[in-house]
Design an enzyme around this catalytic site. Sequence first.
Site, PDB file in Angstrom:
ATOM      1  N   LYS A  85     -25.528 -42.034 -16.892  1.00 57.42           N
ATOM      2  CA  LYS A  85     -25.774 -40.650 -16.460  1.00 57.42           C
ATOM      3  C   LYS A  85     -24.542 -39.780 -16.733  1.00 57.42           C
ATOM      4  O   LYS A  85     -24.659 -38.674 -17.246  1.00 57.42           O
ATOM      5  CB  LYS A  85     -26.139 -40.626 -14.970  1.00 57.42           C
ATOM      6  CG  LYS A  85     -27.544 -41.177 -14.714  1.00 57.42           C
ATOM      7  CD  LYS A  85     -27.849 -41.405 -13.238  1.00 57.42           C
ATOM      8  CE  LYS A  85     -29.225 -42.074 -13.117  1.00 57.42           C
ATOM      9  NZ  LYS A  85     -29.577 -42.454 -11.739  1.00 57.42           N
TER      10      LYS A  85
ATOM     11  N   GLN B 141     -26.853 -42.590  -6.021  1.00 59.60           N
ATOM     12  CA  GLN B 141     -27.501 -43.705  -6.723  1.00 59.60           C
ATOM     13  C   GLN B 141     -28.107 -44.689  -5.722  1.00 59.60           C
ATOM     14  O   GLN B 141     -27.421 -45.133  -4.799  1.00 59.60           O
ATOM     15  CB  GLN B 141     -26.476 -44.402  -7.631  1.00 59.60           C
ATOM     16  CG  GLN B 141     -27.053 -45.504  -8.481  1.00 59.60           C
ATOM     17  CD  GLN B 141     -28.075 -44.996  -9.513  1.00 59.60           C
ATOM     18  OE1 GLN B 141     -27.866 -43.973 -10.161  1.00 59.60           O
ATOM     19  NE2 GLN B 141     -29.189 -45.696  -9.635  1.00 59.60           N
TER      20      GLN B 141
ATOM     21  N   ASP C 217     -32.550 -35.096  -8.249  1.00 58.81           N
ATOM     22  CA  ASP C 217     -33.386 -36.302  -8.354  1.00 58.81           C
ATOM     23  C   ASP C 217     -34.803 -36.020  -7.846  1.00 58.81           C
ATOM     24  O   ASP C 217     -35.718 -36.794  -8.118  1.00 58.81           O
ATOM     25  CB  ASP C 217     -32.772 -37.442  -7.511  1.00 58.81           C
ATOM     26  CG  ASP C 217     -32.132 -38.522  -8.377  1.00 58.81           C
ATOM     27  OD1 ASP C 217     -32.457 -38.583  -9.581  1.00 58.81           O
ATOM     28  OD2 ASP C 217     -31.324 -39.297  -7.835  1.00 58.81           O
TER      29      ASP C 217
END
Length: 285
Positions: A53, A97, A120
């Site tokens: 990422k 994460q 997200d």
Amino acid sequence: MTARIIDGNALSAKLRGELAAKAAELTAKGTQPCLAVILVGGDSASAVYVRNKVAGCEKAGIKSLKFEYPQDAAPADVLGKIAELNADPSVHGILVQLPLPKHFDEKAVLEAISVEKDVDGFHAENVGRLSQGQEAFIPCTPNGVMEMLKSIETPLRGAEAVVIGRSNIVGKPMAMLLTAAGATVTVCHSGTRDLNFHTRRADILVAAIGKPKFVTGDMVRPGAVVIDVGINRLPDGKLCGDVDFDSAKDVAGAITPVPGGVGPMTITMLLANTVESASRAARKA
Ligand code: NDP
């Protein structure tokens, strides 16, 4: 018949080129898109995802900030960092994460992220907005799948779509997006009585199960579009999906490979959400 391969790397490269141009434009006007990534613990798969990422950001001209915490980190420290990043106008996206260590309340951490920076798309408010068809950050993996379907001009209105998996991050939002696009959607899970009955009538079959090579060619309707979300590591260290690619490719009309399918698209959509968040912030300013 051998299926057309939907190349996630090629589609990602095209979309990331467009995103880099947008990021450069925003940067030139004084708003460089910026993504903050929080990683807790030493999970090696998570570390690889975070590295990919961050690298994706750098290549697209998006600033990235990485905050790493040990496995036994105090949740209050992570929540404190999220509060700090929420208040920082130069940060446009915040990503924690997953999975988090067991002593964390995952839901509380995700809800602590400002809705405006929830790139997200896991915050309950974004999920609610998505379900009501309002403007929302769409979770990256299912959003990437929609882009892949679009790239091969898959007819969605009236199509029979079957999603295997009902997780909050993949299966459920995937079903919502396909429904919104006009497909008739069936969501299957571990309690589904006759899975093959459902999969065999799918024009679009999405596998998000977490079991290597679970979907075999005999479960696929001839000509179907098969999307393999799964990422599984085999004992020999190789990656494979939830679909048995070798048998499914002879039946499907189109199929995504693993690796090189949905995985890169997930990161691409994360970059897209970050650039979108930055451009909203620039408009507000
Ligand atoms: P989860 O474990 O959260 O969900 C798996 C789902 O599969 C559950 O809904 C489960 O049903 C269902 N399932 C399990 N066994 C069966 C079965 N025998 N028959 C039918 N359904 C079954 O996984 P995720 O959604 O988080 O991830 C799924 C896969 O996608 C994983 O391989 C993961 O690594 C990968 N992934 C890939 C991403 C990418 O970028 N490509 C991003 C995110 C995930 P039930 O609810 O009843 O337990």
